[in-house]
Write an enzyme that holds these catalytic residues in place. Structure first.
Site, PDB file in Angstrom:
ATOM      1  N   CYS A 127       7.017   1.423  15.599  1.00 44.29           N
ATOM      2  CA  CYS A 127       6.173   0.426  16.273  1.00 44.29           C
ATOM      3  C   CYS A 127       6.883  -0.299  17.421  1.00 44.29           C
ATOM      4  CB  CYS A 127       5.608  -0.574  15.263  1.00 44.29           C
ATOM      5  SG  CYS A 127       4.501   0.228  14.091  1.00 44.29           S
ATOM      6  N   HIS A 180       3.976  -7.996  17.407  1.00 46.67           N
ATOM      7  CA  HIS A 180       3.333  -6.770  16.928  1.00 46.67           C
ATOM      8  C   HIS A 180       2.173  -7.148  16.007  1.00 46.67           C
ATOM      9  CE1 HIS A 180       2.704  -2.825  15.471  1.00 46.67           C
ATOM     10  NE2 HIS A 180       3.269  -2.997  14.291  1.00 46.67           N
ATOM     11  N   ASN A 233      -3.864  -2.227  13.927  1.00 47.02           N
ATOM     12  CA  ASN A 233      -2.476  -1.953  14.291  1.00 47.02           C
ATOM     13  C   ASN A 233      -2.438  -0.658  15.112  1.00 47.02           C
ATOM     14  OD1 ASN A 233       0.215  -1.230  14.364  1.00 47.02           O
ATOM     15  ND2 ASN A 233       0.613  -1.625  12.192  1.00 47.02           N
TER      16      ASN A 233
HETATM   17  O1  UT7 Z   1       3.310  -1.631  11.777  1.00 44.90           O
HETATM   18  C1  UT7 Z   1       4.361  -1.148  11.002  1.00 44.90           C
HETATM   19  C2  UT7 Z   1       4.849  -2.138  10.031  1.00 44.90           C
HETATM   20  N1  UT7 Z   1       3.883  -2.356   8.997  1.00 44.90           N
HETATM   21  C3  UT7 Z   1       3.670  -3.558   8.506  1.00 44.90           C
HETATM   22  O2  UT7 Z   1       4.272  -4.508   8.945  1.00 44.90           O
HETATM   23  C4  UT7 Z   1       2.730  -3.687   7.314  1.00 44.90           C
HETATM   24  C5  UT7 Z   1       3.341  -4.572   6.262  1.00 44.90           C
HETATM   25  N2  UT7 Z   1       2.562  -4.667   5.054  1.00 44.90           N
HETATM   26  C6  UT7 Z   1       1.339  -5.262   4.971  1.00 44.90           C
HETATM   27  O3  UT7 Z   1       0.781  -5.685   5.965  1.00 44.90           O
HETATM   28  C7  UT7 Z   1       0.721  -5.443   3.611  1.00 44.90           C
HETATM   29  O4  UT7 Z   1       1.688  -5.162   2.625  1.00 44.90           O
HETATM   30  C8  UT7 Z   1      -0.535  -4.538   3.360  1.00 44.90           C
HETATM   31  C9  UT7 Z   1      -1.687  -5.061   4.169  1.00 44.90           C
HETATM   32  C10 UT7 Z   1      -0.237  -3.104   3.730  1.00 44.90           C
HETATM   33  C11 UT7 Z   1      -0.940  -4.633   1.877  1.00 44.90           C
HETATM   34  O5  UT7 Z   1      -1.117  -5.971   1.505  1.00 44.90           O
HETATM   35  P1  UT7 Z   1      -0.405  -6.534   0.177  1.00 44.90           P
HETATM   36  O6  UT7 Z   1      -0.857  -7.917   0.032  1.00 44.90           O
HETATM   37  O7  UT7 Z   1       1.069  -6.295   0.342  1.00 44.90           O
HETATM   38  O8  UT7 Z   1      -1.050  -5.642  -0.940  1.00 44.90           O
HETATM   39  P2  UT7 Z   1      -0.352  -4.646  -1.980  1.00 44.90           P
HETATM   40  O9  UT7 Z   1      -0.002  -3.381  -1.309  1.00 44.90           O
HETATM   41  O10 UT7 Z   1       0.721  -5.381  -2.731  1.00 44.90           O
HETATM   42  O11 UT7 Z   1      -1.581  -4.439  -2.963  1.00 44.90           O
HETATM   43  C12 UT7 Z   1      -2.179  -5.527  -3.662  1.00 44.90           C
HETATM   44  C13 UT7 Z   1      -3.380  -5.001  -4.413  1.00 44.90           C
HETATM   45  C14 UT7 Z   1      -3.085  -3.754  -5.233  1.00 44.90           C
HETATM   46  O12 UT7 Z   1      -3.852  -3.825  -6.423  1.00 44.90           O
HETATM   47  P3  UT7 Z   1      -3.158  -4.271  -7.794  1.00 44.90           P
HETATM   48  O13 UT7 Z   1      -2.046  -3.284  -8.031  1.00 44.90           O
HETATM   49  O14 UT7 Z   1      -2.673  -5.656  -7.580  1.00 44.90           O
HETATM   50  O15 UT7 Z   1      -4.286  -4.168  -8.775  1.00 44.90           O
HETATM   51  C15 UT7 Z   1      -3.642  -2.635  -4.385  1.00 44.90           C
HETATM   52  O16 UT7 Z   1      -4.029  -1.510  -5.119  1.00 44.90           O
HETATM   53  O17 UT7 Z   1      -4.418  -4.655  -3.490  1.00 44.90           O
HETATM   54  C16 UT7 Z   1      -4.843  -3.300  -3.767  1.00 44.90           C
HETATM   55  N3  UT7 Z   1      -5.264  -2.678  -2.519  1.00 44.90           N
HETATM   56  C17 UT7 Z   1      -6.518  -2.744  -2.043  1.00 44.90           C
HETATM   57  N4  UT7 Z   1      -7.629  -3.312  -2.522  1.00 44.90           N
HETATM   58  C18 UT7 Z   1      -8.757  -3.195  -1.777  1.00 44.90           C
HETATM   59  C19 UT7 Z   1      -4.483  -1.993  -1.635  1.00 44.90           C
HETATM   60  N5  UT7 Z   1      -5.229  -1.595  -0.585  1.00 44.90           N
HETATM   61  C20 UT7 Z   1      -6.488  -2.049  -0.819  1.00 44.90           C
HETATM   62  C21 UT7 Z   1      -7.691  -1.970  -0.089  1.00 44.90           C
HETATM   63  N6  UT7 Z   1      -8.800  -2.553  -0.596  1.00 44.90           N
HETATM   64  N7  UT7 Z   1      -7.774  -1.340   1.099  1.00 44.90           N
END
Ligand code: UT7
Length: 332
Positions: free
Chosen positions: A116, A256, A286
């Site tokens: 990125c 970003h 993104n």
């Molecule tokens: O550009 C390159 C660099 N990238 C970044 O900087 C991205 C950095 N990361 C993030 O922005 C965030 O970590 C995400 C947006 C990718 C994810 O958010 P999060 O708050 O970290 O969620 P998580 O991955 O810890 O997941 C939390 C919950 C999980 O469910 P459980 O295990 O708590 O039951 C996931 O399965 O949210 C669930 N989940 C979703 N639920 C509904 C994951 N994706 C989805 C979704 N819709 N699309």
């Protein structure tokens, strides 16, 4: 003799017409608007739907936009550096295609890949070419067809990304304007958290890799999130301290666009009020290396000569950095 600085003297950009909304995604995977808005902050993203068009198509439109609006002869461009993670082909370079299609017949070209932050790396690289005194006009282009690298059955990644391109023109100036400082770092121990596992020389394409959907972006979001905030804030602090910039000296933070919560956290760390932070994640998602030049293109009319900008990005690798930029022109 005054030293030569590298100033941005024009911007261009392009977003494809088709929108992929959260309502569309709700029909494709087990997700919902409320989760995407509260966890990421994206409402819709632009998608280049034509399967026969690659990232070069987006870049060609962005470069034509810049050249057309600034009435610049493409033959006068000395070099075109293209930042991307979604190049048309492994080779030839996407930069060579874009230069050919836009009439930049006298330009050296190369692709630059550093996840990125690729645009920031390309901007600092281009600035050093200009500072050498040997080059007068460089195009720094970032372009991404992220939709070609995204698994639309994976709810953890498919709501996050969009397609688009932005570009800037770099020219020499002896005024104290342009790319003033840059700080970059890499931590390769983060490689497994954000990776396209197959399709490269370590794991060439095979029936097995395709069946396992290993050609798509894989991300462990929470691990990336934690590093992203810390790393971007630390690079911003370095360039600010090195240049004696206080928080109130910063006119614009251009971060970003990976997650609204990351943007908010970086702004908090920098004590920057949100009205001085550029954000378009709600409707662009993104676009990887293209987020920052797209923001500069969209917000050109808000920028004044002498404004202090801090650009910062973080991505796969991990790799990250920040650039201190002094804007070189008033709204045209
Ligand atoms: O550009 C390159 C660099 N990238 C970044 O900087 C991205 C950095 N990361 C993030 O922005 C965030 O970590 C995400 C947006 C990718 C994810 O958010 P999060 O708050 O970290 O969620 P998580 O991955 O810890 O997941 C939390 C919950 C999980 O469910 P459980 O295990 O708590 O039951 C996931 O399965 O949210 C669930 N989940 C979703 N639920 C509904 C994951 N994706 C989805 C979704 N819709 N699309």
């Amino acid at each position: 003799m005054n030293r030569i600085n590298a100033a941005i003297t024009a911007v261009g950009g392009y977003l494809p017409e088709d929108k992929l909304t959260n309502a569309d995604l709700e029909k494709m995977v087990d997700t919902n608007d409320e989760w995407i808005m509260t966890r990421v902050g994206i409402k819709e993203r632009r998608i280049l739907k034509d399967p026969n068009k690659g990232a070069s198509f987006l870049a060609i439109q962005a470069v034509k936009d810049l050249l057309g609006r600034s009435q610049i002869d493409p033959a006068s461009i000395d070099g075109l550096i293209l930042a991307t993670n979604t190049q048309d082909y492994h080779f030839p370079t996407t930069a060579s295609i874009v230069a050919h299609e836009t009439g930049c017949v006298n330009a050296f070209t190369f692709d630059l890949i550093s996840a990125c932050p690729s645009f920031l790396y390309a901007l600092e690289t281009g600035a050093n070419y200009i500072r050498s005194g040997r080059y007068q006009r460089l195009l720094i282009v970032a372009t991404e067809k992220m939709s070609a690298a995204i698994d639309y059955t994976d709810r953890a990644t498919c709501p996050l990304f969009g397609d688009g391109s932005g570009c800037v023109l770099l020219e020499p100036t002896t005024e104290e304007l342009g790319v003033m400082d840059a700080h970059f770092r890499t931590d390769g121990s983060g490689r497994d958290h954000l990776i396209c596992k197959a399709g490269g020389s370590a794991r060439p394409a095979s029936h097995e890799t395709v069946d396992r959907r290993e050609h798509y972006v894989y991300q462990e979001g929470a691990a990336v999130f934690k590093h992203a905030v810390r790393a971007m804030a630390s690079s911003c602090r370095v360039v600010m301290e090195r240049n004696n910039l206080r928080y109130e000296d910063i006119n614009w933070v251009v971060p970003h666009q990976a997650n609204q919560r990351i943007i908010d956290a970086v702004a908090r760390e920098m004590e920057a009020p949100m009205e001085r932070v550029m954000v378009n994640i709600q409707y662009c998602g993104n676009t990887s290396s293209a987020t920052i030049p797209i923001l500069l293109w969209e917000r050109e009319r808000d920028l004044k000569k002498g404004d202090n900008l801090i650009l910062t990005s973080f991505g796969a690798g991990f790799t990250w950095g920040a650039i201190y930029l002094k804007w070189a022109y008033d709204p045209k």
